[in-house]
Design an enzyme around this catalytic site. Structure first.
Site, PDB file in Angstrom:
ATOM      1  N   ASP A   1     -69.452 -23.356 -29.072  1.00 47.82           N
ATOM      2  CA  ASP A   1     -69.170 -22.468 -30.218  1.00 47.82           C
ATOM      3  C   ASP A   1     -69.791 -22.972 -31.525  1.00 47.82           C
ATOM      4  OD1 ASP A   1     -67.755 -20.675 -28.648  1.00 47.82           O
ATOM      5  OD2 ASP A   1     -65.780 -21.454 -29.192  1.00 47.82           O
TER       6      ASP A   1
ATOM      7  N   GLU B   1     -64.563  -9.160 -23.259  1.00 45.81           N
ATOM      8  CA  GLU B   1     -65.509 -10.200 -23.660  1.00 45.81           C
ATOM      9  C   GLU B   1     -65.840 -11.070 -22.453  1.00 45.81           C
ATOM     10  OE1 GLU B   1     -64.512 -12.469 -27.197  1.00 45.81           O
ATOM     11  OE2 GLU B   1     -65.499 -14.214 -26.323  1.00 45.81           O
TER      12      GLU B   1
ATOM     13  N   ASP C   1     -69.955 -11.700 -30.546  1.00 40.37           N
ATOM     14  CA  ASP C   1     -69.428 -12.962 -31.043  1.00 40.37           C
ATOM     15  C   ASP C   1     -70.627 -13.870 -31.267  1.00 40.37           C
ATOM     16  OD1 ASP C   1     -66.829 -12.227 -31.198  1.00 40.37           O
ATOM     17  OD2 ASP C   1     -66.065 -13.656 -29.721  1.00 40.37           O
TER      18      ASP C   1
ATOM     19  N   ASP D   1     -68.455 -24.628 -23.636  1.00 45.75           N
ATOM     20  CA  ASP D   1     -68.508 -23.637 -24.708  1.00 45.75           C
ATOM     21  C   ASP D   1     -68.390 -24.357 -26.049  1.00 45.75           C
ATOM     22  OD1 ASP D   1     -68.362 -21.103 -25.799  1.00 45.75           O
ATOM     23  OD2 ASP D   1     -66.256 -20.794 -25.301  1.00 45.75           O
TER      24      ASP D   1
ATOM     25  N   HIS E   1     -71.336 -17.642 -24.261  1.00 45.42           N
ATOM     26  CA  HIS E   1     -70.854 -17.245 -22.935  1.00 45.42           C
ATOM     27  C   HIS E   1     -72.016 -16.763 -22.059  1.00 45.42           C
ATOM     28  CE1 HIS E   1     -66.552 -16.366 -24.673  1.00 45.42           C
ATOM     29  NE2 HIS E   1     -66.990 -17.601 -24.901  1.00 45.42           N
TER      30      HIS E   1
ATOM     31  N   ASP F   1     -53.016 -16.806 -34.335  1.00 42.00           N
ATOM     32  CA  ASP F   1     -53.809 -17.399 -35.427  1.00 42.00           C
ATOM     33  C   ASP F   1     -53.191 -17.131 -36.783  1.00 42.00           C
ATOM     34  OD1 ASP F   1     -55.731 -17.980 -33.489  1.00 42.00           O
ATOM     35  OD2 ASP F   1     -56.874 -16.150 -33.917  1.00 42.00           O
TER      36      ASP F   1
ATOM     37  N   GLU G   1     -70.730 -12.607 -26.339  1.00 41.37           N
ATOM     38  CA  GLU G   1     -70.843 -13.891 -27.049  1.00 41.37           C
ATOM     39  C   GLU G   1     -72.051 -14.651 -26.528  1.00 41.37           C
ATOM     40  OE1 GLU G   1     -67.301 -16.310 -27.715  1.00 41.37           O
ATOM     41  OE2 GLU G   1     -68.524 -18.086 -27.377  1.00 41.37           O
TER      42      GLU G   1
ATOM     43  N   HIS H   1     -56.474 -13.643 -33.312  1.00 43.59           N
ATOM     44  CA  HIS H   1     -55.474 -13.564 -32.240  1.00 43.59           C
ATOM     45  C   HIS H   1     -54.110 -13.540 -32.922  1.00 43.59           C
ATOM     46  CE1 HIS H   1     -58.739 -16.021 -30.403  1.00 43.59           C
ATOM     47  NE2 HIS H   1     -58.410 -15.474 -29.261  1.00 43.59           N
TER      48      HIS H   1
ATOM     49  N   ASP I   1     -67.829 -16.387 -34.035  1.00 44.53           N
ATOM     50  CA  ASP I   1     -66.909 -17.141 -33.175  1.00 44.53           C
ATOM     51  C   ASP I   1     -67.512 -18.543 -33.047  1.00 44.53           C
ATOM     52  OD1 ASP I   1     -65.091 -18.095 -31.443  1.00 44.53           O
ATOM     53  OD2 ASP I   1     -65.288 -16.516 -29.944  1.00 44.53           O
TER      54      ASP I   1
HETATM   55  C1  XLS Z   1     -63.187 -18.167 -25.949  1.00 45.33           C
HETATM   56  C2  XLS Z   1     -63.378 -16.847 -26.522  1.00 45.33           C
HETATM   57  C3  XLS Z   1     -62.250 -16.342 -27.411  1.00 45.33           C
HETATM   58  C4  XLS Z   1     -62.349 -14.864 -27.617  1.00 45.33           C
HETATM   59  C5  XLS Z   1     -61.123 -14.214 -28.160  1.00 45.33           C
HETATM   60  O1  XLS Z   1     -64.089 -18.759 -25.395  1.00 45.33           O
HETATM   61  O2  XLS Z   1     -64.602 -16.838 -27.185  1.00 45.33           O
HETATM   62  O3  XLS Z   1     -62.216 -17.031 -28.611  1.00 45.33           O
HETATM   63  O4  XLS Z   1     -63.431 -14.519 -28.444  1.00 45.33           O
HETATM   64  O5  XLS Z   1     -60.001 -14.480 -27.382  1.00 45.33           O
HETATM   65 CA    CA Z   2     -65.547 -15.217 -28.302  1.00 45.98          CA
HETATM   66 CA    CA Z   3     -66.710 -19.203 -26.993  1.00 43.93          CA
END
Ligand code: XLS
Ligand code: CA
Ligand code: CA
Length: 436
Positions: free
Chosen positions: A306, A229, A293, A304, A268, A101, A265, A98, A336
Site C-alpha cells: 500500500d 474490490e 484504490d 500488500d 492487488h 475507522d 486497487e 470503514h 489506499d
Molecule cells: C485491503 C483493502 C481494504 C479495502 C477496504 O487490502 O485494500 O483496505 O480497500 O476494505
Molecule cells: Ca483497497
Molecule cells: Ca491494499
C-alpha cells in the site's frame, strides 16, 4: 523543512517548483479533454491509512501517534477535525472509510453501531462546513476475531447475521452522508485450506449477503454504485474476490452485474500476477469499471505494501484506461496508501499525498497526450483491419458458419499475420512520456 502546522493550502506552482509543499503537475482547474483535472481525478483520502495507521508492521509497534492524546468519542472527533483540515490543505474533495475507522468500537456490536450513528452526525457537520463528500463507505468485517472464518462466508450462521448487522449500519452511514458508493472487500471471504471448506455454500451465502445489501440500500434511497474490490490473497490464502475476471463471473452467476462494479486497487492487481492496466481493461471490456484504490506495491515483495503511487508509467496507463472508459461516474481515485514506517511525521502525510496526486496528474496529462498523439490507437486499429471488410466484417457480424470458414480457409495458400511491433509501441510510449 516546514512543520505541518506552518503549512497552508498546497498550491500548484508548476514543474520547476522546488517547494516540497507545492504541486508540480496537479493544477485542479486546468482543463484536459474538456474537463478540469479535479473532475477527471476525483481524489479521495482513505481514513484507515491516513487517520489511523501508525506505522506498525509484523515486527514492531507504532512509529507515529495518531491518538491526539484523547480517548473514546473525543479522539474520533479530533481525528475527524484533523482529517477534514488535511483534505482542505490538499484540495482533496472526497474521503472513504470503514465503520471502525471513524468511530470507537463499543463493548458490544450494538454499542459499536450506536457509536457509528453518533459519529456520522459529526461527519455530516464537517461535510457541510467544508463541501467535502463521501466517495464510499464500507464495513470492516475482517479485524474482529468473530470474523476469523469470514463474514458472509463464515461457517457460523450467527457471524453471518453479525455481518448483516455491520453492513446495514455501514449502509445507513453511507446513505446518511450522501456517499456515492459502497465497497465490499472480502477481507476474510476465502479459505486457508479446502480440507475444511464448503466452497459452494460459502459463495451462495456471500451472494445472498450482497443481494440483501443491494435490496436494502435501494429501498432506502441509495442511488450510488456497489463495488467489489478484488484481491487474490492476504489475509486468506485464497480470496474469493481474486481478480476482476473472477469477480465478474461471480456477479454474473448471481445476477448482480447491474448494481455492482469493480473497485480496482493497483497493489492487488500485481499480487494477482496482473498489471494494474490489465485489471482496468478487464473491467472496462465487461462494463464494470467503477472506482480505483490508488497505490502501488513493491514487485520484489509478495505482500500488500500500500505505497503511495509514484510510478508514472502506471499512472499514465491507468488514466489511459479511465479516459477510454469515459471517466469516473460515481467512482474516484482513493489513495489506499500509507506513508512508510520511517516516514513518520505529519509533514510526510502531506508529502505523500502531493507525490501521489502529482503522479496521477502527470499520468492524466500523458494519457491524454498518448490519445492525441494517436499512434497507438491507429496501430491497434490497423492491426485488426482484416475485420473491417470482406470476410472479417462477416465474422464480426456473426454471419459465418464453421463449415463456411473451413471451406474458405482450405483455399488460402499462405496465411500472413502483421508484426505486433511491441518494441516500436514501447518507444512511442517513452517518446510521449518524456518529450517536453
Ligand atoms: C485491503 C483493502 C481494504 C479495502 C477496504 O487490502 O485494500 O483496505 O480497500 O476494505
Ligand atoms: Ca483497497
Ligand atoms: Ca491494499
Amino acid at each position: 523543512m516546514k512543520h505541518y502546522n506552518e503549512i497552508g493550502k498546497i498550491a500548484y506552482e508548476g514543474p520547476g517548483s522546488t517547494d516540497p509543499f507545492s504541486f508540480r503537475y496537479y493544477d485542479a482547474g486546468r482543463v484536459i479533454a474538456g474537463k478540469p483535472m479535479k473532475e477527471h481525478l476525483k481524489f479521495a483520502m482513505s481514513y484507515w491509512h491516513t487517520i489511523n495507521a501508525a506505522g506498525t508492521d509484523m515486527f514492531g509497534g507504532d512509529t507515529m501517534d495518531k491518538t491526539f492524546g484523547l480517548d473514546g468519542m473525543a479522539r474520533y472527533e479530533k481525528k475527524a477535525d484533523f482529517a477534514f483540515e488535511l483534505m482542505q490543505k490538499l484540495g482533496v474533495e472526497y474521503y472513504c472509510f470503514h465503520d471502525v475507522d471513524v468511530a470507537p468500537e463499543g463493548k458490544t456490536l450494538a454499542e459499536s453501531v450506536e457509536n457509528l450513528r453518533r459519529m456520522t452526525d459529526y461527519l455530516l457537520k464537517k461535510q457541510k462546513e467544508t463541501g467535502i463528500k463521501l466517495l464510499w463507505g464500507t464495513a470492516n468485517m475482517f479485524g474482529d476475531k468473530k470474523f476469523m472464518a469470514g463474514a458472509g462466508t463464515s461457517c457460523s450462521a450467527d457471524v453471518f447475521a453479525a455481518s448483516a448487522a455491520k453492513v446495514k449500519a455501514a449502509l445507513d452511514a453511507t446513505i446518511k452522508l450522501g456517499g456515492a458508493g459502497y465497497v465490499f472487500w472480502g477481507g476474510r471471504e476465502g479459505y486457508d485450506t479446502l480440507l475444511n471448506t464448503d466452497m459452494g455454500l460459502e459463495l451462495d451465502n456471500l451472494a445472498l449477503l450482497l443481494t440483501m445489501a443491494r435490496d436494502y440500500a435501494r429501498a432506502h434511497g441509495f442511488k450510488g454504485d456497489f463495488y467489489i474490490e478484488p484481491k487474490p490473497k492476504e489475509p486468506t490464502k485464497h480470496q474469493y474476490d481474486f481478480d476482476v475476471a473472477t469477480c465478474a463471473n461471480f456477479l454474473r452467476k448471481y445476477g448482480l452485474m447491474d448494481d455492482f462494479r469493480m473497485n480496482i486497487e493497483a497493489n492487488h492487481a500485481t499480487l494477482a500476477g496482473h498489471t494494474f492496466q490489465h485489471e482496468l481493461r478487464v473491467a472496462r471490456v465487461n462494463g464494470i469499471f467503477g472506482s480505483i484504490d490508488a497505490n502501488q506495491g513493491d514487485l520484489l515483495l509478495g505482500w500488500d505494501t500500500d505505497q503511495f503511487p509514484t510510478n508514472v508509467y502506471d499512472t499514465t496507463l491507468c488514466m489511459y484506461e479511465v479516459l477510454k472508459a469515459g471517466g469516473f461516474t460515481n467512482g474516484g481515485l482513493n489513495f489506499d496508501a500509507k506513508t512508510r514506517r520511517q516516514s513518520n511525521t505529519l509533514e510526510d502525510i502531506l508529502l505523500a499525498y502531493i507525490a501521489g496526486m502529482d503522479a496521477f496528474a502527470l499520468g492524466l496529462i500523458k494519457a491524454q497526450a498518448l490519445i492525441e498523439d494517436g499512434r497507438i490507437d491507429a496501430f491497434v486499429k490497423e492491426r485488426y483491419a482484416s475485420y473491417e471488410t470482406g470476410l472479417g466484417k462477416e465474422i464480426r457480424a456473426g454471419k459465418v458458419t464453421l463449415e463456411g470458414l473451413s471451406d474458405y480457409a482450405l483455399t488460402v495458400k499462405e496465411f500472413s499475420v502483421p508484426s505486433g511491433r511491441q518494441e516500436y509501441l514501447e518507444e512511442v510510449l517513452n517518446t510521449v512520456l518524456f518529450r517536453g
